[in-house]
Design a protein around this motif. Structure first.
Motif: not given
Length: 392
Positions: A183-190, A252-265
């Motif tokens: 989920f690096h900055s350059h990837k399809n979700i980050t 991985l921090g909670e903020v990043e995990c929260a965002l990651g879960g949302k980006l899966l949508d």
């Protein structure tokens, strides 16, 4: 130098809903690491990618480090891996003691095949690292997985660029013993610049990864009268197949995990949009035989990157015009790893990978961030057409 179209290091922008998710997690996460958002992200990732076990990590390299650690390499053990990939696909395994044998790519698909891998297999092969490069799932991945299992060889899938791709209904990252996602900055979700996920099939790996990820911390295996006696948590050595492993801190921090879960949508939607654009770009340039793209109009490709092989030694001529006249920042990827001083100094400078060499020496990677405007995309397409006509 100022570019009209830059090769951006940011793959996509965030929606208001995604930004609100970050703010909510910032305000409410307690603690800011290893909490409910992590658990929810990992559960949602398993559901999305159809993995049995998923573990969020600070980046994909950390996931590769853990996979390499759990390979339990002995002196002389070898890994087979493509030379045409990013360095972090390989050096974590070298750090854990593996010797590298470089596999060539298929010239048309730009990824490894079962055939190119088999040429590298010896009695010392302990693991195979395959990379779904440019966003394309390896066509032979099921055959490679079957071969690895029959040969008692571990299979690591580097899915850093290919999240969401599938073949015959099965997603990338579900074939191997280990799946690596970025989920690096350059990837399809980050997840705000860095982040990764490690997936495994076997429970023996899943049981120790939480300890390996977080400093060897675990729960006590007995009932305590008071929660503070003898300590807040136990500390032990993760053990795999009778071997003790030293732990790491890769959370991985909670903020990043929260965002990651949302980006899966949104990942499937963004992949589809990039694929549609890529096919449009490729089709519009099909009359120019010197530019050879890899066209795939289905879920096997997410077009993380948009690349072309250039015939007749014209790559640098084309790039000079695109870069200096049209102000489009094209780049060249990926320098065969055996050519780098890092791997040469480690004794891995020899490779028999003619396809990887030929492709790298004559390839162009176009700017292809998801957030590129329609206006800029059209400009890049028309500019490329103009350059190809000039050089025809």
């Amino acid at each position: 130098m100022e570019f009209k179209i830059n090769f951006s290091g940011t793959g996509h922008r965030y929606t208001k809903e995604e930004i609100d998710t970050v703010v909510e997690a910032m305000q409410n996460a307690d603690p800011l690491t290893q909490g409910k958002y992590r658990d929810a992200f990992e559960k949602k990732f398993c559901e999305y990618n159809e993995n049995e076990y998923s573990f969020s990590l600070c980046n994909a390299t950390a996931a590769l480090e853990l996979a390499a650690q759990m390979c339990l390499f002995k002196d002389g053990d070898e890994i087979v891996t493509p030379s045409h990939t990013f360095t972090s696909s390989v050096y974590p395994f070298v750090k854990k003691g593996a010797k590298v044998v470089w596999a060539d790519i298929d010239f048309d698909t730009r990824v490894v095949t079962l055939e190119t891998i088999k040429k590298c297999i010896t009695s010392k092969t302990k693991a195979i690292v395959v990379v779904h490069l440019y966003g394309f799932i390896i066509p032979d991945i099921q055959k490679i997985a079957d071969f690895a299992k029959e040969s008692n060889i571990l299979l690591i899938e580097d899915v850093a660029q290919a999240m969401g791709t599938s073949i015959e209904g099965k997603k990338a990252g579900t074939f191997g013993d280990f799946g690596i996602f970025s989920f690096h900055s350059h990837k399809n979700i980050t997840t705000l610049g860095e982040g990764g996920m490690l997936t495994v099939k076997e429970k023996k790996y899943a049981d120790i990864i939480p300890m390996l990820r977080h400093n060897g911390h675990c729960g006590f295996d007995y009932e305590r009268e008071h929660y503070w006696q003898p300590a807040m948590g136990e500390l032990d050595l993760p053990n795999l197949n009778g071997e003790n492993l030293l732990p790491n801190n890769y959370c991985l921090g909670e903020v990043e995990c929260a965002l990651g879960g949302k980006l899966l949508d949104r990942i499937d939607e963004m992949n589809a949009q990039k694929r549609e654009r890529a096919v449009k770009f490729i089709d519009a340039l099909k009359e120019f035989d010197d530019l050879v793209f890899h066209k795939v109009a289905d879920d096997r490709h997410n077009y993380h990157l948009l690349v072309a092989y250039v015939k007749n030694g014209k790559r640098d001529e084309i790039m000079k015009k695109l870069v200096y006249e049209k102000k489009i920042k094209c780049v060249v990827q990926y320098y065969p790893l055996n050519r780098y001083p890092l791997y040469q100094k480690l004794g891995f400078g020899e490779a028999n990978c003619p396809n990887a060499d030929e492709f790298f020496d004559n390839m162009i990677s176009f700017p292809f961030q998801h957030w590129m405007s329609d206006e800029d995309f059209l400009y890049m397409l028309e500019a490329t057409q103009e350059v190809m006509i000039e050089l025809k």
